[in-house]
Design a protein around this motif. Structure first.
Motif, mmCIF file in Angstrom:
data_model
loop_
_atom_site.group_PDB
_atom_site.id
_atom_site.type_symbol
_atom_site.label_atom_id
_atom_site.label_comp_id
_atom_site.label_asym_id
_atom_site.label_seq_id
_atom_site.Cartn_x
_atom_site.Cartn_y
_atom_site.Cartn_z
ATOM 1 N N PHE A 1 0.849 -1.195 0.000
ATOM 2 C CA PHE A 1 0.000 0.000 0.000
ATOM 3 C C PHE A 1 0.881 1.240 0.000
ATOM 4 O O PHE A 1 1.895 1.289 0.701
ATOM 5 C CB PHE A 1 -0.904 0.001 1.235
ATOM 6 C CG PHE A 1 -1.779 -1.218 1.325
ATOM 7 C CD1 PHE A 1 -2.909 -1.337 0.530
ATOM 8 C CD2 PHE A 1 -1.465 -2.251 2.183
ATOM 9 C CE1 PHE A 1 -3.712 -2.462 0.602
ATOM 10 C CE2 PHE A 1 -2.264 -3.386 2.265
ATOM 11 C CZ PHE A 1 -3.386 -3.484 1.462
ATOM 12 N N VAL A 2 0.488 2.243 -0.795
ATOM 13 C CA VAL A 2 1.226 3.511 -0.857
ATOM 14 C C VAL A 2 0.262 4.659 -0.603
ATOM 15 O O VAL A 2 -0.908 4.601 -0.972
ATOM 16 C CB VAL A 2 1.945 3.705 -2.207
ATOM 17 C CG1 VAL A 2 3.048 2.686 -2.384
ATOM 18 C CG2 VAL A 2 0.986 3.665 -3.377
ATOM 19 N N GLN A 3 0.779 5.695 0.044
ATOM 20 C CA GLN A 3 -0.028 6.878 0.309
ATOM 21 C C GLN A 3 0.571 8.033 -0.490
ATOM 22 O O GLN A 3 1.698 8.460 -0.232
ATOM 23 C CB GLN A 3 -0.034 7.214 1.796
ATOM 24 C CG GLN A 3 -0.974 8.333 2.155
ATOM 25 C CD GLN A 3 -0.969 8.628 3.641
ATOM 26 O OE1 GLN A 3 0.067 8.511 4.305
ATOM 27 N NE2 GLN A 3 -2.113 9.007 4.174
ATOM 28 N N CYS A 4 -0.186 8.488 -1.486
ATOM 29 C CA CYS A 4 0.279 9.573 -2.339
ATOM 30 C C CYS A 4 -0.909 10.140 -3.114
ATOM 31 O O CYS A 4 -2.008 9.599 -3.059
ATOM 32 C CB CYS A 4 1.361 9.088 -3.306
ATOM 33 S SG CYS A 4 0.816 7.813 -4.458
ATOM 34 N N ASP A 5 -0.658 11.225 -3.835
ATOM 35 C CA ASP A 5 -1.690 11.758 -4.723
ATOM 36 C C ASP A 5 -1.762 10.877 -5.954
ATOM 37 O O ASP A 5 -0.772 10.228 -6.335
ATOM 38 C CB ASP A 5 -1.345 13.196 -5.130
ATOM 39 C CG ASP A 5 -1.432 14.157 -3.946
ATOM 40 O OD1 ASP A 5 -2.356 13.981 -3.115
ATOM 41 O OD2 ASP A 5 -0.585 15.051 -3.847
ATOM 42 N N GLU A 6 -2.912 10.857 -6.600
ATOM 43 C CA GLU A 6 -3.093 9.980 -7.758
ATOM 44 C C GLU A 6 -2.091 10.288 -8.869
ATOM 45 O O GLU A 6 -1.599 9.381 -9.528
ATOM 46 C CB GLU A 6 -4.533 10.104 -8.292
ATOM 47 C CG GLU A 6 -4.845 9.068 -9.358
ATOM 48 C CD GLU A 6 -6.301 9.084 -9.794
ATOM 49 O OE1 GLU A 6 -6.567 8.589 -10.900
ATOM 50 O OE2 GLU A 6 -7.151 9.573 -9.034
ATOM 51 N N ASN A 7 -1.755 11.563 -9.072
ATOM 52 C CA ASN A 7 -0.808 11.907 -10.132
ATOM 53 C C ASN A 7 0.616 11.435 -9.804
ATOM 54 O O ASN A 7 1.442 11.312 -10.707
ATOM 55 C CB ASN A 7 -0.828 13.406 -10.422
ATOM 56 C CG ASN A 7 -0.439 14.240 -9.219
ATOM 57 O OD1 ASN A 7 -0.522 13.793 -8.080
ATOM 58 N ND2 ASN A 7 -0.023 15.465 -9.471
ATOM 59 N N GLU A 8 0.925 11.159 -8.534
ATOM 60 C CA GLU A 8 2.234 10.631 -8.144
ATOM 61 C C GLU A 8 2.288 9.109 -8.240
ATOM 62 O O GLU A 8 3.346 8.513 -8.085
ATOM 63 C CB GLU A 8 2.557 11.049 -6.708
ATOM 64 C CG GLU A 8 2.658 12.535 -6.487
ATOM 65 C CD GLU A 8 2.732 12.906 -5.013
ATOM 66 O OE1 GLU A 8 2.226 12.132 -4.174
ATOM 67 O OE2 GLU A 8 3.286 13.973 -4.715
ATOM 68 N N LEU A 9 1.152 8.495 -8.501
ATOM 69 C CA LEU A 9 1.046 7.033 -8.491
ATOM 70 C C LEU A 9 1.670 6.391 -9.729
ATOM 71 O O LEU A 9 2.381 5.395 -9.625
ATOM 72 C CB LEU A 9 -0.433 6.657 -8.380
ATOM 73 C CG LEU A 9 -0.811 5.242 -8.016
ATOM 74 C CD1 LEU A 9 -0.178 4.828 -6.697
ATOM 75 C CD2 LEU A 9 -2.317 5.122 -7.911
#
Length: 160
Positions: free
Chosen positions: A57-65
């Motif tokens: 699992f990663v926590q980031c903004d969608e554009n950073e995904l």
């Protein structure tokens, strides 16, 4: 407000390496691990295994995904309705809480365990006494007590 959590699907058995690479890039991530016995022909060792094989699992903004797909070991982003699947913070918190409860429960007298090595491999017994390095088990099928090394057993509820 914190960014959303997303799930990445990794190549088989690459979860820990992907976690290291995400950490090096400064990406907030969570790899839920649980302790489980691993049996080799000559020994049993307790290892940390991913709770969800091939997922991190990663926590980031969608554009950073999407740039995370270039990290070696990441196979794809988990999608729902053709969009990256959002995992809610309460779900991540529930996983963390579950693992804390599972790991904090020690072996107790009366627990059912499975023997993982030796002549009694795959035989289950009930703990009668707990010593420093050994357990005394009652094996109902034999109507007798045996002494086994603590490292050579696993609670039946944590084996599979």
């Amino acid at each position: 407000m914190n960014p959303d959590w997303y799930a990445l699907y990794t190549h088989p058995r690459a979860e820990k390496k992907v976690k290291e690479r995400l950490d090096m890039r400064g990406v907030t991530n969570y790899l839920p691990l649980h302790r489980a016995p691993r049996t080799w022909s000559d020994r049993v060792k307790i290892i940390d295994k991913p709770l969800f094989p091939s997922y991190i699992f990663v926590q980031c903004d969608e554009n950073e995904l999407y740039p995370l797909l270039h990290i070696y070991g990441v196979y794809r982003i988990v999608l729902y309705c053709d969009k990256p699947a959002v995992i809610f913070q309460r779900e991540i918190d529930a996983i963390v809480q579950f693992l804390k409860l599972a790991d904090s429960r020690p072996l107790c007298e009366g627990d059912e365990v499975e023997i993982l090595v030796g002549a009694f491999k795959h035989v289950t017994g009930k703990i009668q006494k707990i010593k420093k390095k050994y357990l005394v088990l009652y094996i109902e099928a034999l109507n007798s007590m045996v002494s086994v090394n603590i490292a050579g057993v696993a609670p039946t509820d944590r084996i599979r």
